[in-house]
Design an enzyme around this catalytic site. Structure first.
Site, PDB file in Angstrom:
ATOM      1  N   LYS A 174      29.319  11.724  21.379  1.00 57.00           N
ATOM      2  CA  LYS A 174      29.079  10.296  21.616  1.00 57.00           C
ATOM      3  C   LYS A 174      27.667   9.845  21.211  1.00 57.00           C
ATOM      4  O   LYS A 174      27.482   8.714  20.767  1.00 57.00           O
ATOM      5  CB  LYS A 174      29.317   9.949  23.089  1.00 57.00           C
ATOM      6  CG  LYS A 174      30.791  10.004  23.496  1.00 57.00           C
ATOM      7  CD  LYS A 174      30.957   9.548  24.930  1.00 57.00           C
ATOM      8  CE  LYS A 174      32.396   9.708  25.397  1.00 57.00           C
ATOM      9  NZ  LYS A 174      32.602   9.196  26.754  1.00 57.00           N
ATOM     10  N   GLY A 212      23.739  10.063  39.353  1.00 55.88           N
ATOM     11  CA  GLY A 212      23.604  10.681  38.038  1.00 55.88           C
ATOM     12  C   GLY A 212      22.814   9.805  37.088  1.00 55.88           C
ATOM     13  O   GLY A 212      22.809   8.571  37.225  1.00 55.88           O
ATOM     14  N   GLY A 221      24.433  11.203  30.454  1.00 59.65           N
ATOM     15  CA  GLY A 221      25.219  10.406  29.518  1.00 59.65           C
ATOM     16  C   GLY A 221      26.299   9.573  30.190  1.00 59.65           C
ATOM     17  O   GLY A 221      26.489   8.398  29.851  1.00 59.65           O
ATOM     18  N   LYS A 267      14.317  10.664  35.679  1.00 57.51           N
ATOM     19  CA  LYS A 267      15.396  10.219  34.779  1.00 57.51           C
ATOM     20  C   LYS A 267      16.064   8.952  35.319  1.00 57.51           C
ATOM     21  O   LYS A 267      16.421   8.054  34.551  1.00 57.51           O
ATOM     22  CB  LYS A 267      16.436  11.334  34.621  1.00 57.51           C
ATOM     23  CG  LYS A 267      16.097  12.305  33.499  1.00 57.51           C
ATOM     24  CD  LYS A 267      16.948  13.566  33.531  1.00 57.51           C
ATOM     25  CE  LYS A 267      18.395  13.355  33.137  1.00 57.51           C
ATOM     26  NZ  LYS A 267      19.168  14.641  33.250  1.00 57.51           N
ATOM     27  N   TYR A 296      38.589  13.359  36.626  1.00 53.00           N
ATOM     28  CA  TYR A 296      39.973  13.249  37.071  1.00 53.00           C
ATOM     29  C   TYR A 296      40.654  14.600  36.911  1.00 53.00           C
ATOM     30  O   TYR A 296      40.111  15.500  36.293  1.00 53.00           O
ATOM     31  CB  TYR A 296      40.723  12.171  36.271  1.00 53.00           C
ATOM     32  CG  TYR A 296      40.807  12.463  34.798  1.00 53.00           C
ATOM     33  CD1 TYR A 296      39.822  12.025  33.926  1.00 53.00           C
ATOM     34  CD2 TYR A 296      41.859  13.214  34.269  1.00 53.00           C
ATOM     35  CE1 TYR A 296      39.881  12.320  32.585  1.00 53.00           C
ATOM     36  CE2 TYR A 296      41.920  13.515  32.926  1.00 53.00           C
ATOM     37  CZ  TYR A 296      40.928  13.057  32.086  1.00 53.00           C
ATOM     38  OH  TYR A 296      40.980  13.366  30.749  1.00 53.00           O
TER      39      TYR A 296
HETATM   40  P1  ATR Z   1      26.960  13.858  31.353  1.00 55.21           P
HETATM   41  O1  ATR Z   1      26.993  13.468  29.908  1.00 55.21           O
HETATM   42  O2  ATR Z   1      28.252  14.406  31.875  1.00 55.21           O
HETATM   43  O3  ATR Z   1      26.413  12.770  32.218  1.00 55.21           O
HETATM   44  P2  ATR Z   1      24.426  15.170  31.372  1.00 55.21           P
HETATM   45  O4  ATR Z   1      23.864  14.147  30.456  1.00 55.21           O
HETATM   46  O5  ATR Z   1      24.089  16.624  31.152  1.00 55.21           O
HETATM   47  O6  ATR Z   1      25.998  15.138  31.397  1.00 55.21           O
HETATM   48  O7  ATR Z   1      24.017  14.762  32.874  1.00 55.21           O
HETATM   49  C1  ATR Z   1      24.454  15.474  33.986  1.00 55.21           C
HETATM   50  C2  ATR Z   1      24.125  14.660  35.228  1.00 55.21           C
HETATM   51  O8  ATR Z   1      24.725  15.282  36.358  1.00 55.21           O
HETATM   52  C3  ATR Z   1      22.646  14.573  35.531  1.00 55.21           C
HETATM   53  O9  ATR Z   1      22.373  13.350  36.172  1.00 55.21           O
HETATM   54  C4  ATR Z   1      22.452  15.752  36.509  1.00 55.21           C
HETATM   55  O10 ATR Z   1      21.341  15.598  37.363  1.00 55.21           O
HETATM   56  P3  ATR Z   1      19.839  16.068  36.867  1.00 55.21           P
HETATM   57  O11 ATR Z   1      19.447  15.108  35.777  1.00 55.21           O
HETATM   58  O12 ATR Z   1      19.003  15.908  38.064  1.00 55.21           O
HETATM   59  O13 ATR Z   1      20.019  17.462  36.381  1.00 55.21           O
HETATM   60  C5  ATR Z   1      23.719  15.624  37.298  1.00 55.21           C
HETATM   61  N1  ATR Z   1      24.168  16.841  37.994  1.00 55.21           N
HETATM   62  C6  ATR Z   1      24.770  17.928  37.462  1.00 55.21           C
HETATM   63  N2  ATR Z   1      25.103  18.817  38.423  1.00 55.21           N
HETATM   64  C7  ATR Z   1      24.696  18.287  39.607  1.00 55.21           C
HETATM   65  C8  ATR Z   1      24.760  18.708  40.971  1.00 55.21           C
HETATM   66  N3  ATR Z   1      25.324  19.886  41.330  1.00 55.21           N
HETATM   67  N4  ATR Z   1      24.239  17.890  41.916  1.00 55.21           N
HETATM   68  C9  ATR Z   1      23.682  16.708  41.573  1.00 55.21           C
HETATM   69  N5  ATR Z   1      23.604  16.251  40.302  1.00 55.21           N
HETATM   70  C10 ATR Z   1      24.093  17.029  39.327  1.00 55.21           C
END
Ligand code: ATR
Length: 268
Positions: A66, A127, A130, A155, A216
């Site tokens: 994306k 979050g 992305g 972030k 989902y």
């Molecule tokens: P995506 O494209 O699926 O959003 P990404 O860009 O890698 O994937 O982002 C993952 C998000 O999930 C981030 O906001 C991450 O938090 P951090 O930026 O603090 O790492 C969050 N995330 C992933 N696992 C998590 C967990 N177990 N608890 C809380 N936040 C989580």
């Protein structure tokens, strides 16, 4: 003549998009084909070039392409610019235009299917990756007050900065949510993929609140937590998946498909 469309990702074999778009086409009597195409990880651009040269009208883009699709496009819709990601491409006369229908998909599912209007509602968006970027503009646009919580708070701060001059958006750590409550809590983290739960305090869910997990296909720890904490309504991201597809179909074909039957079909 049949107009050709596709979804491009890696991996792609589990994609429900072909099934969804074929159902829309049948329902609206549109003469289209829609296939799933797996591009090599280093072959996204060449795959797009091939589709353009073969006369495709457009395609959907999914993980992990994306952002690459966003960078590829010289023309972008406002919502794709805000998302910094593209999930829908239009091809016309050799030109490529990028759009993002993920936020509209989430909003339609929440406001129309789940009957939860967002105007003046307090929304917690969990979050800042992305997936969260893809939907924040649309939540903001619906008139909600938004708090973005992320483990890495910096972030979250960066994400809200561009909206802050125009409305009520806050960045927060998970700990700082203690004592606050929200009408809608959206999980846009990837935590559910790992069967994990972000460190949420008790008491987060206001009366009549909606808990929404953008993932989902399974009961996630977040939805289990939300139900135990008294969220009035719990929803997974299947509705959003169908609604983002409907928005793309509408932009491509200028006819809006009905989604309820397709969502029900996928649930069954
Ligand atoms: P995506 O494209 O699926 O959003 P990404 O860009 O890698 O994937 O982002 C993952 C998000 O999930 C981030 O906001 C991450 O938090 P951090 O930026 O603090 O790492 C969050 N995330 C992933 N696992 C998590 C967990 N177990 N608890 C809380 N936040 C989580």
């Amino acid at each position: 003549m049949t107009d050709k469309y596709a979804v491009i990702g890696h991996p792609i074999s589990h994609s429900k998009s072909p099934l969804i778009h074929q159902a829309f086409a049948t329902q609206t009597h549109q003469d289209i084909s829609y296939q799933a195409i797996e591009a090599p990880l280093d072959g996204f651009i060449s795959t797009i070039e091939r589709l353009v040269s073969e006369g495709y009208k457009g395609c959907n883009v999914t993980v992990p392409f994306k952002f690459e699709a966003f960078k590829l496009c010289k023309q972008l819709t406002g919502r794709a610019q805000a998302a910094r990601a593209v999930n829908t491409l239009f091809f016309r006369d050799g030109e490529v235009l990028g759009d993002n229908t993920d936020g509209a998909g989430l909003l339609n599912d929440i406001e129309q299917n789940l009957q939860c209007k967002l105007l003046f509602k307090k929304v917690l968006l969990m979050g800042a990756g992305g997936a969260a970027h893809g939907v924040i503009w649309q939540l903001f646009n619906a008139g909600a007050t938004i708090t973005v919580a992320n483990r890495n708070v910096e972030k979250a701060r960066q994400m809200v900065a561009e909206f802050a001059p125009y409305g009520t958006v806050f960045a927060s750590s998970y700990e700082a949510l203690a004592g606050k409550s929200f009408d809608v809590v959206v999980n846009a983290t990837s935590s559910s993929l790992a069967d994990a739960l972000p460190p949420l305090p008790d008491g987060l869910f206001a009366a009549k609140s909606l808990a929404y997990d953008m993932m989902y296909g399974k009961q996630t720890p977040f939805l289990t937590f939300a139900a135990a904490q008294g969220a009035a309504q719990c929803a997974d991201g299947l509705g959003m998946l169908v609604e983002q597809a409907a928005e793309a179909f509408f932009k491509w074909r200028e006819v809006r498909p009905a989604t309820a039957a397709v969502i029900a079909q996928l649930r069954a």
